[in-house]
Motif scaffolding. Structure first.
Motif, PDB file in Angstrom:
ATOM      1  N   LEU A   5       0.833  -1.199   0.000  1.00  0.00           N
ATOM      2  CA  LEU A   5       0.000   0.000   0.000  1.00  0.00           C
ATOM      3  C   LEU A   5       0.872   1.255   0.000  1.00  0.00           C
ATOM      4  N   LEU A   6       1.925   1.244   0.793  1.00  0.00           N
ATOM      5  CA  LEU A   6       2.854   2.371   0.813  1.00  0.00           C
ATOM      6  C   LEU A   6       3.504   2.553  -0.552  1.00  0.00           C
ATOM      7  N   ASN A   7       3.850   1.464  -1.198  1.00  0.00           N
ATOM      8  CA  ASN A   7       4.436   1.525  -2.536  1.00  0.00           C
ATOM      9  C   ASN A   7       3.466   2.167  -3.523  1.00  0.00           C
ATOM     10  N   VAL A   8       2.197   1.767  -3.472  1.00  0.00           N
ATOM     11  CA  VAL A   8       1.179   2.335  -4.360  1.00  0.00           C
ATOM     12  C   VAL A   8       0.994   3.826  -4.070  1.00  0.00           C
ATOM     13  N   LEU A   9       0.926   4.180  -2.792  1.00  0.00           N
ATOM     14  CA  LEU A   9       0.759   5.594  -2.431  1.00  0.00           C
ATOM     15  C   LEU A   9       1.941   6.438  -2.885  1.00  0.00           C
ATOM     16  N   LEU A  10       3.143   5.904  -2.774  1.00  0.00           N
ATOM     17  CA  LEU A  10       4.320   6.630  -3.259  1.00  0.00           C
ATOM     18  C   LEU A  10       4.296   6.774  -4.781  1.00  0.00           C
ATOM     19  N   ILE A  12       1.561   7.023  -6.578  1.00  0.00           N
ATOM     20  CA  ILE A  12       0.554   8.070  -6.832  1.00  0.00           C
ATOM     21  C   ILE A  12       1.141   9.449  -6.505  1.00  0.00           C
ATOM     22  N   ALA A  13       1.913   9.527  -5.419  1.00  0.00           N
ATOM     23  CA  ALA A  13       2.575  10.787  -5.077  1.00  0.00           C
ATOM     24  C   ALA A  13       3.551  11.194  -6.183  1.00  0.00           C
ATOM     25  N   TRP A  14       4.243  10.217  -6.745  1.00  0.00           N
ATOM     26  CA  TRP A  14       5.144  10.486  -7.867  1.00  0.00           C
ATOM     27  C   TRP A  14       4.363  11.069  -9.053  1.00  0.00           C
ATOM     28  N   ASN A  20       1.789  13.932 -14.053  1.00  0.00           N
ATOM     29  CA  ASN A  20       1.521  13.009 -15.158  1.00  0.00           C
ATOM     30  C   ASN A  20       1.011  11.697 -14.565  1.00  0.00           C
ATOM     31  N   PHE A  21      -0.253  11.366 -14.839  1.00  0.00           N
ATOM     32  CA  PHE A  21      -0.846  10.143 -14.312  1.00  0.00           C
ATOM     33  C   PHE A  21      -1.011   9.084 -15.407  1.00  0.00           C
ATOM     34  N   GLU A  22      -0.178   9.158 -16.431  1.00  0.00           N
ATOM     35  CA  GLU A  22      -0.181   8.137 -17.476  1.00  0.00           C
ATOM     36  C   GLU A  22       0.334   6.822 -16.885  1.00  0.00           C
ATOM     37  N   PRO A  23      -0.134   5.671 -17.392  1.00  0.00           N
ATOM     38  CA  PRO A  23       0.303   4.385 -16.827  1.00  0.00           C
ATOM     39  C   PRO A  23       1.819   4.198 -16.819  1.00  0.00           C
ATOM     40  N   GLU A  24       2.486   4.648 -17.870  1.00  0.00           N
ATOM     41  CA  GLU A  24       3.956   4.476 -17.924  1.00  0.00           C
ATOM     42  C   GLU A  24       4.628   5.223 -16.777  1.00  0.00           C
ATOM     43  N   ASN A  25       4.164   6.448 -16.495  1.00  0.00           N
ATOM     44  CA  ASN A  25       4.753   7.240 -15.425  1.00  0.00           C
ATOM     45  C   ASN A  25       4.453   6.633 -14.060  1.00  0.00           C
ATOM     46  N   LEU A  26       3.229   6.134 -13.872  1.00  0.00           N
ATOM     47  CA  LEU A  26       2.882   5.509 -12.590  1.00  0.00           C
ATOM     48  C   LEU A  26       3.661   4.219 -12.372  1.00  0.00           C
ATOM     49  N   ILE A  27       3.875   3.452 -13.430  1.00  0.00           N
ATOM     50  CA  ILE A  27       4.693   2.233 -13.304  1.00  0.00           C
ATOM     51  C   ILE A  27       6.123   2.606 -12.947  1.00  0.00           C
ATOM     52  N   GLY A  28       6.649   3.628 -13.599  1.00  0.00           N
ATOM     53  CA  GLY A  28       7.988   4.106 -13.257  1.00  0.00           C
ATOM     54  C   GLY A  28       8.057   4.575 -11.810  1.00  0.00           C
ATOM     55  N   GLY A  29       7.016   5.289 -11.352  1.00  0.00           N
ATOM     56  CA  GLY A  29       6.958   5.715  -9.955  1.00  0.00           C
ATOM     57  C   GLY A  29       6.865   4.541  -9.007  1.00  0.00           C
ATOM     58  N   PHE A  30       6.126   3.499  -9.411  1.00  0.00           N
ATOM     59  CA  PHE A  30       6.012   2.304  -8.580  1.00  0.00           C
ATOM     60  C   PHE A  30       7.373   1.622  -8.443  1.00  0.00           C
ATOM     61  N   ILE A  31       8.096   1.520  -9.550  1.00  0.00           N
ATOM     62  CA  ILE A  31       9.430   0.889  -9.512  1.00  0.00           C
ATOM     63  C   ILE A  31      10.385   1.717  -8.666  1.00  0.00           C
ATOM     64  N   LEU A  32      10.351   3.029  -8.830  1.00  0.00           N
ATOM     65  CA  LEU A  32      11.205   3.904  -8.029  1.00  0.00           C
ATOM     66  C   LEU A  32      10.867   3.772  -6.542  1.00  0.00           C
ATOM     67  N   ALA A  33       9.584   3.767  -6.213  1.00  0.00           N
ATOM     68  CA  ALA A  33       9.158   3.609  -4.819  1.00  0.00           C
ATOM     69  C   ALA A  33       9.578   2.250  -4.267  1.00  0.00           C
ATOM     70  N   TYR A  34       9.479   1.209  -5.097  1.00  0.00           N
ATOM     71  CA  TYR A  34       9.906  -0.128  -4.668  1.00  0.00           C
ATOM     72  C   TYR A  34      11.384  -0.111  -4.291  1.00  0.00           C
ATOM     73  N   LEU A  35      12.203   0.521  -5.118  1.00  0.00           N
ATOM     74  CA  LEU A  35      13.639   0.580  -4.833  1.00  0.00           C
ATOM     75  C   LEU A  35      13.917   1.365  -3.544  1.00  0.00           C
ATOM     76  N   ILE A  36      13.201   2.459  -3.350  1.00  0.00           N
ATOM     77  CA  ILE A  36      13.377   3.244  -2.124  1.00  0.00           C
ATOM     78  C   ILE A  36      12.964   2.428  -0.896  1.00  0.00           C
ATOM     79  N   LEU A  37      11.829   1.757  -0.994  1.00  0.00           N
ATOM     80  CA  LEU A  37      11.379   0.926   0.134  1.00  0.00           C
ATOM     81  C   LEU A  37      12.342  -0.230   0.378  1.00  0.00           C
ATOM     82  N   TRP A  38      12.878  -0.782  -0.674  1.00  0.00           N
ATOM     83  CA  TRP A  38      13.850  -1.869  -0.527  1.00  0.00           C
ATOM     84  C   TRP A  38      15.080  -1.385   0.227  1.00  0.00           C
TER      85      TRP A  38
END
Length: 157
Positions: A5-10, A12-14, A20-38
């Motif tokens: 959930l935190l990853n998804v929220l990050l 969305i914050a991205w 830009n709420f395009e799917p490509e940008n949100l996926i990129g934000g999800f990957i970036l958030a995943y790396l930060i959380l990791w």
């Protein structure tokens, strides 16, 4: 709060920060958030998110490939002048225990063209599956247990 959930929220914050709420940008934000959380939580032994997430991605890719192959096989069967159908109902012994795991297996088999989950025995030990092409019951059972059931058990462990 769960890390997913935190990853998804990050993510969305991205999207909000970039505007830009395009799917490509949100996926990129999800990957970036995943790396930060990791980086922040990977040393925590109570966190299973970083082991399960790659398995979930692998499972999604596996299912997409299986659905593609099954669709191809159905198309070949439908377009053949003499379709080689061998319909049968097979009882597959289950190693899965929870109703959620069994329901997921049943839904995934039904989602795959050419197979249909019919019923589960009252003791939840046997799943009855209809297939259009049964070559060998043993091979069919082995494929479900190795390809589907094993991966579901890894996701829910």
């Amino acid at each position: 709060m769960s890390l997913f959930l935190l990853n998804v929220l990050l993510a969305i914050a991205w999207g909000a920060l970039t505007g830009n709420f395009e799917p490509e940008n949100l996926i990129g934000g999800f990957i970036l958030a995943y790396l930060i959380l990791w980086l922040a939580f990977s040393r925590n032994p109570q966190t299973h998110y970083f082991q399960r997430f790659p398995k979930a991605i692998e499972f999604i890719l596996f299912m997409a490939w299986e659905i593609f192959l099954a669709n191809l096989r159905v198309a070949v069967t439908v377009l053949s002048p003499r379709p080689r159908l061998r319909p049968a109902v097979v009882g597959v012994p289950l190693s899965l225990k929870s109703p959620a795991e069994i329901s997921l297996l049943m839904n995934l088999l039904t989602l795959t063209p050419g197979t249909l989950s019919l019923d589960v025995s009252s003791d939840r030990k046997i799943l009855f599956v209809h297939t259009l092409w049964l070559e060998s019951p043993e091979e069919f059972i082995q494929k479900i247990k190795q390809d589907y059931e094993r991966r579901i058990m890894e996701l829910f462990e």
